[in-house]
Design a protein around this motif. Structure first.
Motif, PDB file in Angstrom:
ATOM      1  N   GLY A 175       0.863  -1.186   0.000  1.00 58.25           N
ATOM      2  CA  GLY A 175       0.000   0.000   0.000  1.00 58.25           C
ATOM      3  C   GLY A 175       0.892   1.225   0.000  1.00 58.25           C
ATOM      4  N   CYS A 176       1.756   1.274  -1.010  1.00 56.00           N
ATOM      5  CA  CYS A 176       2.887   2.235  -1.020  1.00 56.00           C
ATOM      6  C   CYS A 176       2.459   3.677  -1.251  1.00 56.00           C
ATOM      7  CB  CYS A 176       3.892   1.823  -2.096  1.00 56.00           C
ATOM      8  SG  CYS A 176       3.168   1.687  -3.752  1.00 56.00           S
ATOM      9  N   GLY A 177       1.249   3.901  -1.793  1.00 53.54           N
ATOM     10  CA  GLY A 177       0.903   5.272  -2.168  1.00 53.54           C
ATOM     11  C   GLY A 177       1.944   5.803  -3.140  1.00 53.54           C
ATOM     12  N   ARG A 205       6.371   7.652  -0.347  1.00 56.78           N
ATOM     13  CA  ARG A 205       7.085   8.599   0.539  1.00 56.78           C
ATOM     14  C   ARG A 205       8.008   7.883   1.515  1.00 56.78           C
ATOM     15  NH1 ARG A 205       4.528   9.752   6.021  1.00 56.78           N
ATOM     16  NH2 ARG A 205       2.995   8.099   6.204  1.00 56.78           N
ATOM     17  N   ASN A 206       7.685   6.615   1.859  1.00 54.73           N
ATOM     18  CA  ASN A 206       8.513   5.887   2.833  1.00 54.73           C
ATOM     19  C   ASN A 206       9.716   5.201   2.199  1.00 54.73           C
ATOM     20  OD1 ASN A 206       7.216   6.394   5.349  1.00 54.73           O
ATOM     21  ND2 ASN A 206       5.481   5.176   4.602  1.00 54.73           N
ATOM     22  N   ASP A 228       0.318  -1.579  -4.599  1.00 55.84           N
ATOM     23  CA  ASP A 228      -0.821  -0.747  -4.226  1.00 55.84           C
ATOM     24  C   ASP A 228      -1.955  -1.148  -5.174  1.00 55.84           C
ATOM     25  OD1 ASP A 228      -0.974   2.200  -2.537  1.00 55.84           O
ATOM     26  OD2 ASP A 228      -2.630   1.730  -3.924  1.00 55.84           O
ATOM     27  N   ARG A 229      -3.196  -1.000  -4.698  1.00 53.34           N
ATOM     28  CA  ARG A 229      -4.313  -1.332  -5.606  1.00 53.34           C
ATOM     29  C   ARG A 229      -4.570  -0.198  -6.597  1.00 53.34           C
ATOM     30  NH1 ARG A 229      -9.293  -1.286  -1.208  1.00 53.34           N
ATOM     31  NH2 ARG A 229      -9.236   0.935  -0.731  1.00 53.34           N
ATOM     32  N   GLU A 245      -1.555  -4.512  -7.117  1.00 48.81           N
ATOM     33  CA  GLU A 245      -2.271  -5.637  -6.530  1.00 48.81           C
ATOM     34  C   GLU A 245      -2.737  -5.287  -5.128  1.00 48.81           C
ATOM     35  OE1 GLU A 245       1.199  -8.746  -5.362  1.00 48.81           O
ATOM     36  OE2 GLU A 245       0.905  -8.476  -7.498  1.00 48.81           O
ATOM     37  N   THR A 246      -3.622  -6.126  -4.614  1.00 48.86           N
ATOM     38  CA  THR A 246      -4.162  -5.853  -3.274  1.00 48.86           C
ATOM     39  C   THR A 246      -3.349  -6.606  -2.230  1.00 48.86           C
ATOM     40  OG1 THR A 246      -5.707  -7.697  -3.350  1.00 48.86           O
ATOM     41  CG2 THR A 246      -6.499  -5.569  -4.185  1.00 48.86           C
ATOM     42  N   LEU A 247      -3.394  -6.092  -1.009  1.00 43.34           N
ATOM     43  CA  LEU A 247      -2.672  -6.733   0.092  1.00 43.34           C
ATOM     44  C   LEU A 247      -3.232  -8.120   0.368  1.00 43.34           C
ATOM     45  CD1 LEU A 247      -1.720  -3.817   0.436  1.00 43.34           C
ATOM     46  CD2 LEU A 247      -1.963  -4.090   2.884  1.00 43.34           C
ATOM     47  N   GLU A 248      -4.530  -8.282   0.133  1.00 43.58           N
ATOM     48  CA  GLU A 248      -5.153  -9.568   0.463  1.00 43.58           C
ATOM     49  C   GLU A 248      -4.879 -10.627  -0.589  1.00 43.58           C
ATOM     50  OE1 GLU A 248      -6.558  -6.604   0.136  1.00 43.58           O
ATOM     51  OE2 GLU A 248      -8.516  -6.674  -0.822  1.00 43.58           O
ATOM     52  N   SER A 252       1.981   1.154   5.937  1.00 46.39           N
ATOM     53  CA  SER A 252       1.765   2.434   6.602  1.00 46.39           C
ATOM     54  C   SER A 252       0.447   3.067   6.154  1.00 46.39           C
ATOM     55  CB  SER A 252       2.952   3.352   6.262  1.00 46.39           C
ATOM     56  OG  SER A 252       2.669   4.685   6.537  1.00 46.39           O
ATOM     57  N   ALA A 253      -0.478   3.178   7.087  1.00 47.53           N
ATOM     58  CA  ALA A 253      -1.758   3.850   6.842  1.00 47.53           C
ATOM     59  C   ALA A 253      -2.601   3.151   5.773  1.00 47.53           C
ATOM     60  CB  ALA A 253      -1.525   5.325   6.479  1.00 47.53           C
ATOM     61  N   VAL A 254      -2.670   1.836   5.844  1.00 48.05           N
ATOM     62  CA  VAL A 254      -3.434   1.062   4.855  1.00 48.05           C
ATOM     63  C   VAL A 254      -4.466   0.133   5.518  1.00 48.05           C
ATOM     64  CG1 VAL A 254      -3.273  -0.479   2.861  1.00 48.05           C
ATOM     65  CG2 VAL A 254      -1.359   1.030   3.392  1.00 48.05           C
ATOM     66  N   MET A 310      -5.634  -9.461   4.858  1.00 43.11           N
ATOM     67  CA  MET A 310      -4.472  -8.624   4.525  1.00 43.11           C
ATOM     68  C   MET A 310      -3.288  -8.961   5.421  1.00 43.11           C
ATOM     69  SD  MET A 310      -5.931  -4.865   3.472  1.00 43.11           S
ATOM     70  CE  MET A 310      -7.109  -4.521   4.753  1.00 43.11           C
TER      71      MET A 310
HETATM   72  C1  LIG Z   1      -3.267   6.729   3.002  1.00 38.96           C
HETATM   73  S1  LIG Z   1      -2.465   5.962   1.688  1.00 38.96           S
HETATM   74  C2  LIG Z   1      -0.892   5.517   2.437  1.00 38.96           C
HETATM   75  C3  LIG Z   1       0.211   5.423   1.427  1.00 38.96           C
HETATM   76  C4  LIG Z   1       1.604   5.155   2.000  1.00 38.96           C
HETATM   77  N1  LIG Z   1       1.683   3.848   2.602  1.00 38.96           N
HETATM   78  C5  LIG Z   1       1.998   6.233   2.983  1.00 38.96           C
HETATM   79  O1  LIG Z   1       2.234   5.927   4.159  1.00 38.96           O
HETATM   80  O2  LIG Z   1       2.084   7.395   2.545  1.00 38.96           O
HETATM   81  C6  LIG Z   1      -3.261   4.388   1.566  1.00 38.96           C
HETATM   82  C7  LIG Z   1      -2.872   3.596   0.324  1.00 38.96           C
HETATM   83  O3  LIG Z   1      -3.299   2.246   0.499  1.00 38.96           O
HETATM   84  C8  LIG Z   1      -3.819   1.764  -0.716  1.00 38.96           C
HETATM   85  N2  LIG Z   1      -4.708   0.646  -0.368  1.00 38.96           N
HETATM   86  C9  LIG Z   1      -5.799   0.688   0.439  1.00 38.96           C
HETATM   87  N3  LIG Z   1      -6.328  -0.555   0.573  1.00 38.96           N
HETATM   88  C10 LIG Z   1      -5.545  -1.390  -0.162  1.00 38.96           C
HETATM   89  C11 LIG Z   1      -5.554  -2.795  -0.403  1.00 38.96           C
HETATM   90  N4  LIG Z   1      -6.490  -3.599   0.130  1.00 38.96           N
HETATM   91  N5  LIG Z   1      -4.589  -3.316  -1.205  1.00 38.96           N
HETATM   92  C12 LIG Z   1      -3.642  -2.513  -1.768  1.00 38.96           C
HETATM   93  N6  LIG Z   1      -3.588  -1.177  -1.553  1.00 38.96           N
HETATM   94  C13 LIG Z   1      -4.516  -0.622  -0.760  1.00 38.96           C
HETATM   95  C14 LIG Z   1      -4.473   2.978  -1.345  1.00 38.96           C
HETATM   96  O4  LIG Z   1      -4.633   2.818  -2.730  1.00 38.96           O
HETATM   97  C15 LIG Z   1      -3.502   4.088  -0.951  1.00 38.96           C
HETATM   98  O5  LIG Z   1      -2.501   4.277  -1.919  1.00 38.96           O
END
Ligand SMILES: C[S@@+](CC[C@H](N)C(=O)[O-])C[C@H]1O[C@@H](n2cnc3c(N)ncnc32)[C@H](O)[C@@H]1O
Length: 207
Positions: A37-39, A42-43, A58-59, A86-89, A104-106, A119
């Protein structure tokens, strides 16, 4: 003296608790890292510039494109195939592929307990023995009276958002169920009047 901007060039807008793991040398060059869930990555700025074998998922196609472009600039030797939509799950990486999994924040975007567990189970599957799982996620810890249950583990938060929230006992039970050990005490930041963000860091045994 560090010139203005130099720290950002070196570390990006890295999560402060991930930075703490770097300072304490729990995260060391050469590690195979998955940012789940890299967004926009930034990390990853420091890790990409310091020889870490980085992969990211990331999805969101737009998020993966941004992170892949960052990697191409900072670590052109990394294969583009390590940056996947792809999704975490449902991860495509084999078991035990990574020494560090960053999430982070996912996880607070989970729809319900089954989704949350799916996940976490996948992230744990791809973590190698002796690896480190680092997660930052919203929780109800310390703001139990300020969140409103929507059912299925989701809550309305004071900041106006709806999130899947964990509490301390859930995290401890899950740590035990995974067969991991807390690398640090669970730490929670209370963002006044808005939300609580918890840092959950788990070490996988050597096997
Ligand atoms: C708030 S952002 C955080 C991004 C990054 N990890 C950070 O700390 O800046 C959440 C990210 O999680 C991704 N995301 C949310 N649910 C997800 C899932 N089930 N599988 C993959 N990515 C997911 C979103 O697309 C988004 O890019």
């Amino acid at each position: 003296m560090t010139a203005p901007g130099e720290l950002t060039d070196e570390f990006g807008r890295i999560d402060i608790y991930l930075f703490d793991q770097l300072l304490r040398e729990h995260v060391k060059p050469g590690m195979r890292v998955l940012d789940a869930g890299c967004g926009h990555g930034r990390n990853l700025v420091y890790l990409l510039q310091h020889g870490f074998d980085v992969s990211a998922v990331d999805r969101s196609p737009e998020a993966v494109a941004k992170t892949a472009a960052l990697a191409a600039r900072l670590a052109p030797e990394l294969p583009p195939t390590q940056f996947r939509i792809e999704t975490l799950e449902s991860l495509s990486f084999p078991d035990a592929s990574f020494d560090l999994v960053v999430c982070s924040a996912v996880l607070h975007f989970a729809e319900d307990p089954a989704h949350f567990n799916a996940m976490v189970t996948e992230l744990w599957r791809v973590l190698a023995p002796a690896g480190l799982f680092f997660a930052r996620l919203a929780s109800s810890i310390g703001i139990e009276t300020q969140v409103v249950s929507l059912g299925s583990g989701r809550y309305h938060l004071p900041d106006g958002s709806d999130r899947y929230l964990v509490d301390e006992s859930q995290l401890l039970t899950l740590t035990e169920r995974l067969g991991g050990a807390l690398a640090d005490p669970i730490k929670t930041t209370n963002v006044q009047g808005q939300r609580c963000m918890t840092t959950w860091v788990v070490k996988r045994p050597r096997g």
